[in-house]
Enzyme design. Sequence first.
Site, PDB file in Angstrom:
ATOM      1  N   SER A 148       0.866  -1.183   0.000  1.00 54.94           N
ATOM      2  CA  SER A 148       0.000   0.000   0.000  1.00 54.94           C
ATOM      3  C   SER A 148       0.892   1.218   0.000  1.00 54.94           C
ATOM      4  O   SER A 148       2.098   1.121   0.294  1.00 54.94           O
ATOM      5  CB  SER A 148      -0.868  -0.020   1.269  1.00 54.94           C
ATOM      6  OG  SER A 148      -1.465   1.233   1.515  1.00 54.94           O
ATOM      7  N   TYR A 161      -2.077  -1.360  10.627  1.00 61.24           N
ATOM      8  CA  TYR A 161      -2.001  -1.479   9.168  1.00 61.24           C
ATOM      9  C   TYR A 161      -0.677  -0.926   8.646  1.00 61.24           C
ATOM     10  O   TYR A 161       0.005  -1.564   7.834  1.00 61.24           O
ATOM     11  CB  TYR A 161      -3.176  -0.729   8.555  1.00 61.24           C
ATOM     12  CG  TYR A 161      -3.359  -0.937   7.070  1.00 61.24           C
ATOM     13  CD1 TYR A 161      -4.124  -1.995   6.593  1.00 61.24           C
ATOM     14  CD2 TYR A 161      -2.789  -0.069   6.144  1.00 61.24           C
ATOM     15  CE1 TYR A 161      -4.310  -2.186   5.222  1.00 61.24           C
ATOM     16  CE2 TYR A 161      -2.968  -0.247   4.786  1.00 61.24           C
ATOM     17  CZ  TYR A 161      -3.727  -1.306   4.332  1.00 61.24           C
ATOM     18  OH  TYR A 161      -3.906  -1.488   2.980  1.00 61.24           O
TER      19      TYR A 161
END
Length: 266
Positions: A148, A161
């Site tokens: 990401s 995350y």
Amino acid sequence: MTAPRTPEPRPAAEPFLTGRTALVTGAAGGIGSACALALAEAGAAVRATDRDTAGLDALTGRAEGLPGTVEAHSLDLVDLDAAEEAAAGVDILVNNAGMQLVRPLHEFPPDAFHTVLTVMLEAPFRLIRGALPHMYAQGWGRIVNLSSVHGLRASPYKAAYVAAKHGLEGLSKTAALEGAPHGVTSNCVNPGYVRTPLVERQVADQAEAHGISRDEVLEEILLRDSAVKRLAEPEEVAAAVLYLCGPRSGFVTGSSLTLDGGWTAH
């Protein structure tokens, strides 16, 4: 807010992966589903894993008639031994499964932090560990880790995350360095915000945390630093994954391929 974009028709992929076996985690929807279908379009025999069996059933139906195949495998990545076993014998590994919880760090539940790191970092390690013996033995393999922009940048309220994605970047580079003498590449794909159920849930969490509307979350938080003012589509990410699995990407390894609408160009 920009209206949802209708995905452009995707041309049929050349079946350059005929005879190859691929495993995709988190394949029941979103990016994982798009990756599984793209690999099957290119001729691969895809093991689609997820704990969402209904989503996997729908995926296998969509894959009918493709040059390759998609076979559903129920798998909960919290079971690390099962994850490692599932990867045995695959030529291509796509570590896609993810989860998200948006909370201030001082309020972040420790058990949730542990679960996110297990699913998004320790499970990919075990999957890679399970896949490498076969890849090394045949002198060819492709590992693609769905990272990401949060593997490259941090954002508030996403401690688990961000930590998992930063760890995945390092794991991917290590696999690249070790795998190169054996014909195995390892890369990350780093999307910005993609139109997936995970992002939709995140929008709702951010709206609640900040006391603003869904549209305001998209415009003022998620897409604030993006030059392209829309969410990416899963098919766009899958196209990047497919490239990294293909015959012209053998010199690409240890890299992070960013698809973020210009966010990290700032």
